[in-house]
Structures are given as C-alpha cells and as structure tokens.
Scaffold this active site. Structure first.
Site, short mmCIF file in Angstrom:
data_model
loop_
_atom_site.label_atom_id
_atom_site.label_comp_id
_atom_site.label_asym_id
_atom_site.label_seq_id
_atom_site.Cartn_x
_atom_site.Cartn_y
_atom_site.Cartn_z
N TYR A 7 3.53 -8.31 -21.37
CA TYR A 7 2.19 -7.59 -21.56
C TYR A 7 1.37 -8.58 -22.33
O TYR A 7 1.80 -9.15 -23.42
CB TYR A 7 2.44 -6.28 -22.54
CG TYR A 7 1.17 -5.50 -22.71
CD1 TYR A 7 0.46 -4.91 -21.68
CD2 TYR A 7 0.53 -5.42 -23.98
CE1 TYR A 7 -0.83 -4.40 -21.91
CE2 TYR A 7 -0.47 -4.87 -24.21
CZ TYR A 7 -1.22 -4.19 -23.20
OH TYR A 7 -2.51 -3.51 -23.34
N ASP A 35 2.87 -15.96 -26.09
CA ASP A 35 2.20 -14.74 -26.80
C ASP A 35 2.65 -14.42 -27.94
O ASP A 35 3.76 -13.61 -27.81
CB ASP A 35 1.69 -13.98 -25.43
CG ASP A 35 0.88 -12.49 -26.25
OD1 ASP A 35 0.80 -12.45 -27.28
OD2 ASP A 35 0.75 -11.91 -25.00
N LYS A 61 -2.16 -8.54 -34.10
CA LYS A 61 -1.54 -7.49 -34.85
C LYS A 61 -1.11 -8.05 -36.47
O LYS A 61 -2.05 -7.95 -37.14
CB LYS A 61 -0.11 -7.10 -34.09
CG LYS A 61 -0.33 -6.62 -32.68
CD LYS A 61 0.79 -5.84 -32.25
CE LYS A 61 0.20 -5.04 -30.87
NZ LYS A 61 0.53 -5.59 -29.60
C1 PLP Z 1 -0.36 -5.93 -28.43
C2 PLP Z 1 -0.13 -7.01 -27.51
C3 PLP Z 1 -1.34 -7.56 -26.99
C4 PLP Z 1 -2.65 -6.86 -26.91
O1 PLP Z 1 -3.15 -7.03 -28.31
P1 PLP Z 1 -4.30 -6.17 -28.47
O2 PLP Z 1 -4.92 -6.41 -29.70
O3 PLP Z 1 -3.92 -4.65 -28.26
O4 PLP Z 1 -5.47 -6.23 -27.47
C5 PLP Z 1 -1.00 -8.72 -26.25
N1 PLP Z 1 0.13 -9.47 -26.25
C6 PLP Z 1 1.11 -8.85 -26.80
C7 PLP Z 1 2.54 -9.47 -26.64
C8 PLP Z 1 0.92 -7.74 -27.37
O5 PLP Z 1 2.20 -7.25 -27.86
#
Ligand code: PLP
Length: 445
Positions: A143, A235, A264
C-alpha cells in the site's frame, strides 16, 4: 455496552459523508464505527463514554500516544498561536530535515509534503524523471496511498487498475509482483529491466497483515535495481521511526534505498509526508531540477513543530525501549494464547507492531518464532506463515472482522479496523494494558 451515541452520529453521517466516513477503512467495523470523544494516554473514550485500550493509535502516527509530552504540546500551541502558516519558510522545517538527515542512513536531503500518498506520488515522479523511464515495480497488496500509479492489481502478465477512475495506462506502467518472491521480480527485470524507473516497496508489508521479508529478499531488490539502473524506493510511511528506532527499518535490515518516503510518525499526529534521499537525486526536484513538486501546506509549521518535538522526545527518552518491550510482551503472550486456542493462527509483527493473523494450517505452535513471525526457514511453521499479501487474504478474514473484533471491542480493547491493518504500541501504553489485551484475546479467540 451502550453505543447509542455512536450509532446516532453514524446515522447522521450517512446523509452527508460518503459511507459515513472520510477514509474507507473507518467504515469497516460492523455494524457502525466507534466515534471518539477524546484520547487519554493509551486509551480512547468514545462518544458514549466507554473507555478502550487503543491499539489503533491513529493507524500509525501516534508513537507517543494521546497525551503529548509537555514539550510537544508547547511546541504545537506556540506555533498555532503565532499564526498557523505563512506560505514562507520557517527554521523549523530546516531543523526537522536536519534530524532526518542525521538519523536515517539513506537521507541527505528532504522534501516535505502533506501525506504519505503525496510522498509516494512525488517519489515515483522523481524516479521517472531521473531515469527517463515510465515503468515501476510494486508489491501485490503493498500500500502506497490513494494514488494512480499504485492502484494497480494483477501480475506482470495481466494487470489492471484496482479502482474505477484509474486509466488503464497507469496499469500498463505499473508491474505488481508477489512480495518475497525473488524469481518473480528477477523475471520482470529480465524482461523489462531497461524500462523500469524504480521498485517501490515497504520494508515489511504493513498494510496487509504484517508480512516480514524473507532473508535476502531486500538484498535481491537492491542488486537488481542497481544492475539495471533503476532506483530502489522504500516506503517507510509506517515503519519510519517505528521499526528500527531512529534509523528506521533500513538500519534494522541493513539495506540502503535510493529514496525513502515518510509520513505518519514524523508529523507527531498532524498531516505529513516526506521524500528523502541522496543529494544528487533529490536535487532533481524543482526549483533546482526539473521534476515539478509543490504544496501550499508543505512544511506546515504546526506539523513540523509537532513532528520535531516528537522525534526529539523519542531521541532523549526511553520511547523505543518501552514500545518495543511491550510489543514483545504482546507477541509472546499472544503466541501462548494462540498455542492453546487457535494453533493455526500466526502472531506477526516486530518492534511496536503486532497482529494475530487468522491463518489456516498447521496444528501446533511448537517451534514457532516467539516474538512474531520472522520468516525463519528453520521454524516449524515456516510453510504456514504468510509470505505474500495473497497468503494473508486466504486466512479467516471474515471471522476476524465480524466475530472477533466486535468481541474485543465489547471487552474494552480496540483493534484496527480489519484483519489487514497493523496495530501499534505507543509510549503511553502500560504493562497493564498489555495484560488486559492478552486476557481479552484469550476470551475472544
Ligand atoms: C499510510 C500509508 C501510506 C499513505 O499515507 P497517507 O498519509 O494515508 O496518504 C503510504 N504508504 C504506506 C506504507 C502507508 O502505511
């Protein structure tokens, strides 16, 4: 447990918010979401006044919990009272970037944005701009936010958008491969190597259960990208400043990506994202280079203050020792519960991440990793522990969502909204929260 107020708010929400919510996963709990009135340490209190041990923790951002330490609260309040933002730079964003560059192996320079989605969008654009290539490789079930280039499903042979509204052309350029499968990604590079701009990968699949990398997988991605002139983009939106402490997952696993995305935790509970990497790559963003990138709210002073104070608090206190120790206690305790009551299930997670996956197969936990699945080939359960997102999806997902989670909620323990989202330990959690939670699992499983 009286939940009438939550029910009534949801009833109103269905008229004015799509599906009653502003992020899809929040609507997953049956029959309606729990509306929060306030947070308190490691707990939340809902609109009806019920108190829960909270393992959602904002779905990742709240490393410290709901009560901000004085320094963080003071930083936020000062910035907010001095005018929330300016459209002009402040020293805070420089200090925040200095902190990231000092602690994260791959980071020399940073560009701040406002969400993880924006961070991965910008990183992919940078990789394409740098290489002059269009294709990217992603993990199935990985994701990277709600962005066009990664809302793609299928495999190298046959793929398409995973959402309506995404042009098929994006899927033509995005090649999903199964996580932990060295052969699959090697084949993709053999066929498309000259067209691949980057591999975009989470160090741990943390949005589809929690799937740890098998030994050598990330090294293979590092070698393949280097060999073919593509970038390796990690990521770390979830793992950044959570797994591997201040050095992030890349220091834990000893692999240095070319670019890293953050989100985050680095905003201390406020909206944030960032891309970091080597100077020669990062300087291809405008205004130095020609890869366009901009944002009205980027480097927002309140966010930068909250993030910087949070990270500095973590650097100066026993935050990682505390959350990782409680994480271990949870994983060990849950393995004992699972061994007795659901020996086919798998306890996963590392550092301050944990989850029990409702996997099928294998009728004993003897010889299982005792601190969350680490994909040890010598482990008796190696063949049953999930290696890919598809493996996780083959579990008893509906049981988790419809039977198990509501029972935990009724026992005063709030887990993430579905079987796939991680659960997070915060600095505010206590040994008592952990014990209560293990007991609730014992009763609910
Ligand atoms: C939460 C998340 C995203 C997206 O971040 P948002 O602030 O919700 O747009 C992207 N990559 C990873 C691995 C995530 O956990």
């Amino acid at each position: 447990m009286n939940r009438e107020t939550s029910r009534d708010i949801y009833d109103r929400a269905l008229d004015v918010l799509v599906g009653g919510v502003n992020s899809s996963v929040r609507a997953a709990p049956q029959p309606y979401p729990t509306y929060v009135r306030r947070g308190d340490g490691g707990h939340v209190v809902d609109a009806d006044g019920n108190r829960y041990v909270d393992w959602v923790m904002g779905l990742g951002p709240l490393l410290l919990g709901h009560d901000l330490p004085e320094s963080v609260e003071a930083g936020v309040q000062q910035r907010a009272s001095e005018g929330p933002m300016y459209g002009l730079p402040t020293e805070l964003e420089v200090e925040h970037a200095e902190f990231l560059a000092r602690h994260v192996p791959s980071v020399e320079m940073v560009r701040y944005v406002n969400s993880g989605t924006e961070a991965t969008t910008s990183a992919v654009r940078l990789a394409r701009g740098h290489t002059g290539r269009d294709k990217i490789v992603v993990m199935q079930s990985g994701y990277h936010g709600a962005q066009e280039s990664t809302l793609v499903e299928g495999d190298a042979a046959e793929r398409g958008p995973s959402s309506a509204g995404v042009p098929a052309a994006f899927a033509e350029h995005t090649i999903p491969v199964p996580f932990n499968d060295e052969d699959a990604v090697t084949e993709v590079f053999e066929e498309h190597g000259e067209d691949v701009a980057c591999v975009l990968v989470e160090p741990i699949l943390a949005n589809k259960g929690i799937v740890a990398p098998v030994d050598g997988y990330h090294e293979t991605l590092r070698d393949l990208t280097r060999e073919h002139g593509a970038l390796l983009v990690w990521d770390e939106v979830i793992t950044g400043f959570r797994v591997g402490g201040l050095g992030c997952a890349q220091s834990k696993y000893g692999v240095t990506p070319d670019l890293t995305t953050f989100g985050k935790v680095i905003g201390g509970g406020f909206p944030v994202g960032a891309v970091g990497g080597r100077t020669d790559l990062m300087e291809q963003f405008t205004p130095v280079g020609d890869v366009f990138q901009a944002g009205t709210f980027s480097g927002h002073p309140v966010t930068m203050a909250a993030g910087l104070e949070t990270l500095e608090f973590a650097a100066e206190n026993d935050v990682y020792e505390h959350v990782n120790a409680l994480g271990r206690k949870l994983r060990e305790g849950l393995r004992d519960v699972v061994a007795e009551q659901a020996p086919a299930y798998t306890v996963v997670g590392t550092d301050s991440l944990f989850k029990v996956l409702f996997t099928r197969g294998g009728d004993s936990q003897s010889g299982a990793c005792d601190d969350g699945c680490r994909q040890e080939p010598s482990c008796d359960r190696f063949e049953y522990c999930p290696k890919t997102g598809a493996d996780v999806a083959r579990g008893a997902v509906e049981r988790w969502n419809r039977v198990f989670r509501p029972q935990m909620r009724d026992r005063g323990v709030l887990l993430s909204q579905n079987q796939y989202e991680s659960q997070f330990v915060a600095y505010a959690h206590t040994a008592e929260d952990v014990e209560r939670t293990i007991e609730a699992y014992r009763e609910a499983l």
